[in-house]
Motif scaffolding. Structure first.
Motif, short mmCIF file in Angstrom:
data_model
loop_
_atom_site.label_atom_id
_atom_site.label_comp_id
_atom_site.label_asym_id
_atom_site.label_seq_id
_atom_site.Cartn_x
_atom_site.Cartn_y
_atom_site.Cartn_z
N LYS A 138 0.82 -1.20 -0.14
CA LYS A 138 0.17 -0.18 -0.13
C LYS A 138 0.75 0.95 -0.06
O LYS A 138 0.20 2.36 -0.12
CB LYS A 138 -0.99 0.06 1.35
N ILE A 139 2.05 1.31 0.08
CA ILE A 139 2.76 2.29 0.26
C ILE A 139 3.67 2.52 -1.24
O ILE A 139 4.13 1.62 -2.08
CB ILE A 139 4.45 1.90 1.02
N ASP A 140 3.75 3.54 -1.67
CA ASP A 140 4.05 3.89 -2.99
C ASP A 140 5.53 4.10 -2.68
O ASP A 140 6.00 5.36 -2.47
CB ASP A 140 3.32 5.34 -3.46
N ILE A 141 6.21 3.14 -3.10
CA ILE A 141 7.66 3.03 -2.61
C ILE A 141 8.50 3.81 -3.76
O ILE A 141 8.51 3.59 -4.64
CB ILE A 141 8.15 1.56 -2.80
N ILE A 154 -3.94 2.35 10.38
CA ILE A 154 -2.72 3.04 10.15
C ILE A 154 -2.67 4.29 9.54
O ILE A 154 -2.16 5.44 9.87
CB ILE A 154 -1.30 1.91 9.99
N LYS A 155 -3.28 4.05 8.19
CA LYS A 155 -3.22 5.12 7.32
C LYS A 155 -4.22 6.19 7.81
O LYS A 155 -3.98 7.46 7.73
CB LYS A 155 -4.34 4.73 5.95
N GLU A 213 -5.29 -7.81 7.30
CA GLU A 213 -4.61 -6.66 6.81
C GLU A 213 -5.40 -5.26 6.56
O GLU A 213 -4.81 -4.13 6.58
CB GLU A 213 -3.81 -7.05 5.50
N PRO A 214 -6.28 -5.62 5.84
CA PRO A 214 -7.20 -4.17 5.33
C PRO A 214 -7.72 -3.43 6.64
O PRO A 214 -7.63 -1.96 6.49
CB PRO A 214 -8.60 -4.66 4.78
N ILE A 215 -7.96 -3.98 7.61
CA ILE A 215 -8.25 -3.27 8.81
C ILE A 215 -7.24 -2.62 9.52
O ILE A 215 -7.10 -1.49 9.59
CB ILE A 215 -8.72 -3.95 10.17
#
Ligand code: HPA
Length: 277
Positions: free
Chosen positions: A43-46, A270-271, A263-265
């Motif tokens: 989910k991180i734009d690396i 976190i986001k 993971e989605p939760i």
């Protein structure tokens, strides 16, 4: 003790290396992704990934399901760094080695640490796949990351642990869960050395001493982060159960599967907390 002579220099050397690689702005937030939660990295734009093997003084992660790299990029609209894979005491690292990355984070300017892990639940209200806000911890590791000479440059000799997990960030997460209709549990994380999972009697013991979930990580990193004055936020994914009369069996694979389900939760919380920092 010999090892410790160059310790401060090692932290600085690694911090300098990372700063050079990243160039420009350094993240103010770091996330440690635990067992089975490495996918959150997707989910991180690396912008940059540094394998641990290429970072001077970094240990190398040995456990399955851990990629072993430091990543830099945006999660939502916040610039973060993340450890994809952590160093566990049970792998044979010393406490100082296992927590070295947290020292480096602090040295490059990180102010807030997010930690995540997979944990076994003792609290009878918990279900497999639940996410638990870590409100506090009980340290049952046989060694301590702050044992030995204290460097005042890094933090005080006797750091307080009365608010190891930031009440401000806990409140934010509760609010986010409410707004998004998320089932979010809360509790005390018991940190043990592993690598064995608990016997039924051990689970009972941890519940009786005030624990809600148990795992083999996190506590050393949180202690070091607090020593360095960082604000900490922690989440556990409940991957198996060891409540009284309840025993949901575990294997490493099952832990990974349950973690992936949650993971989605984890990502949402976190986001959102990141957005509100
Ligand atoms: N015990 C310890 N560590 C764990 C567990 C557990 O039940 N589940 C995932 N990590």
């Amino acid at each position: 003790m010999l090892q410790e002579i160059n310790w401060l220099e090692k932290i600085q050397e690694t911090a300098t290396f990372i700063k050079q690689k990243v160039g420009g702005e350094m993240p103010k937030v770091a996330i440690i992704l635990g067992s089975g939660l490495g996918d959150l990295a997707n989910k991180i734009d690396i912008k940059l990934a540094l394998p641990y093997s290429e970072i001077p003084n970094f240990p190398i992660s040995t456990v399955e399901g851990h990629k072993g790299q430091l990543i830099f990029g945006n999660l939502g609209d916040k610039y973060v760094m993340a450890m994809q894979g952590r160093f566990h005491y049970y792998e044979g690292y010393s406490m100082k080695e296992a927590t070295f990355p947290v020292r480096v984070m602090k040295a490059i300017g990180v102010e807030t640490l997010f930690v995540s892990n997979a944990a076994g639940g003792m609290n009878p209200e918990f279900k497999v796949g639940d996410v638990m806000l870590i409100t506090d911890h009980i340290n049952l590791f046989p060694d301590h990351p702050l044992r030995g000479k204290n460097y005042n440059e890094l933090g005080p000799r006797f750091p307080a642990m009365n608010e190891a997990y930031s009440h401000r960030l806990l409140d934010m997460a509760r609010q986010i869960a409410k707004e998004n209709n998320i089932r979010l549990m809360e509790g005390v994380y018991v940190g043990t050395q592993g690598p064995t999972f608990e016997t039924p009697s051990e689970y009972r013991y941890f519940w009786r001493i005030g624990g809600d979930a148990v795992g083999m990580s996190t506590v050393p990193e949180v202690i070091v982060a607090r020593h360095g004055g960082m604000e900490v936020f922690g989440l556990s994914v409940i991957t198996d159960l060891g409540g009284e009369g309840i025993f949901v069996d575990v294997s490493h694979e099952e832990v990974q599967q349950a973690a992936q389900k949650a993971e989605p939760i984890m990502t949402c919380i976190i986001k959102e907390v990141l957005n509100r920092l």
